[in-house]
Design a protein around this motif. Structure first.
Motif, PDB file in Angstrom:
ATOM      1  N   PHE A   1      34.649  42.806  35.713  1.00 57.87           N
ATOM      2  CA  PHE A   1      35.457  42.710  36.928  1.00 57.87           C
ATOM      3  C   PHE A   1      34.622  42.734  38.203  1.00 57.87           C
ATOM      4  CE2 PHE A   1      37.890  44.613  40.407  1.00 57.87           C
ATOM      5  CZ  PHE A   1      38.941  43.709  40.482  1.00 57.87           C
TER       6      PHE A   1
ATOM      7  N   PRO B   1      37.569  44.544  32.348  1.00 58.46           N
ATOM      8  CA  PRO B   1      37.011  45.667  33.116  1.00 58.46           C
ATOM      9  C   PRO B   1      35.482  45.687  33.158  1.00 58.46           C
ATOM     10  CG  PRO B   1      38.770  46.437  31.685  1.00 58.46           C
ATOM     11  CD  PRO B   1      38.508  44.998  31.321  1.00 58.46           C
TER      12      PRO B   1
ATOM     13  N   LEU C   1      37.990  38.215  35.584  1.00 60.95           N
ATOM     14  CA  LEU C   1      38.797  38.996  36.520  1.00 60.95           C
ATOM     15  C   LEU C   1      39.672  40.012  35.789  1.00 60.95           C
ATOM     16  CD1 LEU C   1      39.268  39.157  39.567  1.00 60.95           C
ATOM     17  CD2 LEU C   1      41.076  37.477  39.307  1.00 60.95           C
TER      18      LEU C   1
ATOM     19  N   ARG D   1      36.495  36.369  43.008  1.00 62.18           N
ATOM     20  CA  ARG D   1      37.677  37.050  43.518  1.00 62.18           C
ATOM     21  C   ARG D   1      38.793  36.079  43.850  1.00 62.18           C
ATOM     22  NH1 ARG D   1      35.934  40.683  41.232  1.00 62.18           N
ATOM     23  NH2 ARG D   1      34.838  42.438  42.098  1.00 62.18           N
TER      24      ARG D   1
END
Length: 159
Positions: free
Chosen positions: A130, A127, A124, A135
């Motif tokens: 991600f 980058p 998370l 989530r």
């Protein structure tokens, strides 16, 4: 974000770090006095007695929780109120935050189902990973005069 810092971080991190952050926000920690807010004794940090124009934070004395932040912004006199505290993960968490501009309420944020110390996947915060990371669940509700909005993100795992 100053509001997040005041509401959630100011008393959960080392005092020296909070002092530095308050100074960066323009709050003079050397100015301190006691006052009353909603029947509770509070410390007013950043202003002398009677001064309501200087940026300041009000902290309830008994629980050491922030209850108000006053400042002048380009919109006018702005006040944030941190209300309806609940215990979560051994800390006090405000479940209601109000913003007033020139005496009129402009924003009401209410938090429900507050959880702390929840594990978050390392992806998370990477980058490159991600977009495929599991989530975090969050529900935010904000109301403004004449309209309301709700933002919901549901926890999910990539297939």
């Amino acid at each position: 974000n100053e509001i997040l810092f005041v509401a959630f971080d100011v008393f959960s991190q080392p005092a020296a770090r909070s002092e530095t952050m308050l100074r960066r926000m323009g709050i003079d920690g050397s100015k301190l006095h006691e006052s009353l807010w909603r029947g509770a004794v509070v410390y007013v940090v950043g202003a002398t007695r009677g001064d309501t124009n200087t940026k300041q934070i009000w902290v309830e004395r008994d629980r050491l929780i922030p209850v108000r932040l006053l400042e002048n912004t380009r919109q006018g006199r702005t006040e944030y109120r941190f209300n309806a505290y609940t215990q979560a993960g051994g800390q006090w968490v405000p479940t209601e935050i109000e913003q007033f501009v020139n005496g009129k309420r402009r924003l009401l944020e209410q938090l429900t189902q507050v959880k702390t110390n929840v594990s978050l996947p390392d992806a998370l915060f990477d980058p490159k990973r991600f977009s495929t990371a599991a989530r975090w669940t969050s529900i935010a509700r904000a109301t403004r005069p004449g309209r309301s909005c709700a933002r919901t993100a549901t926890a999910s795992r990539p297939a």
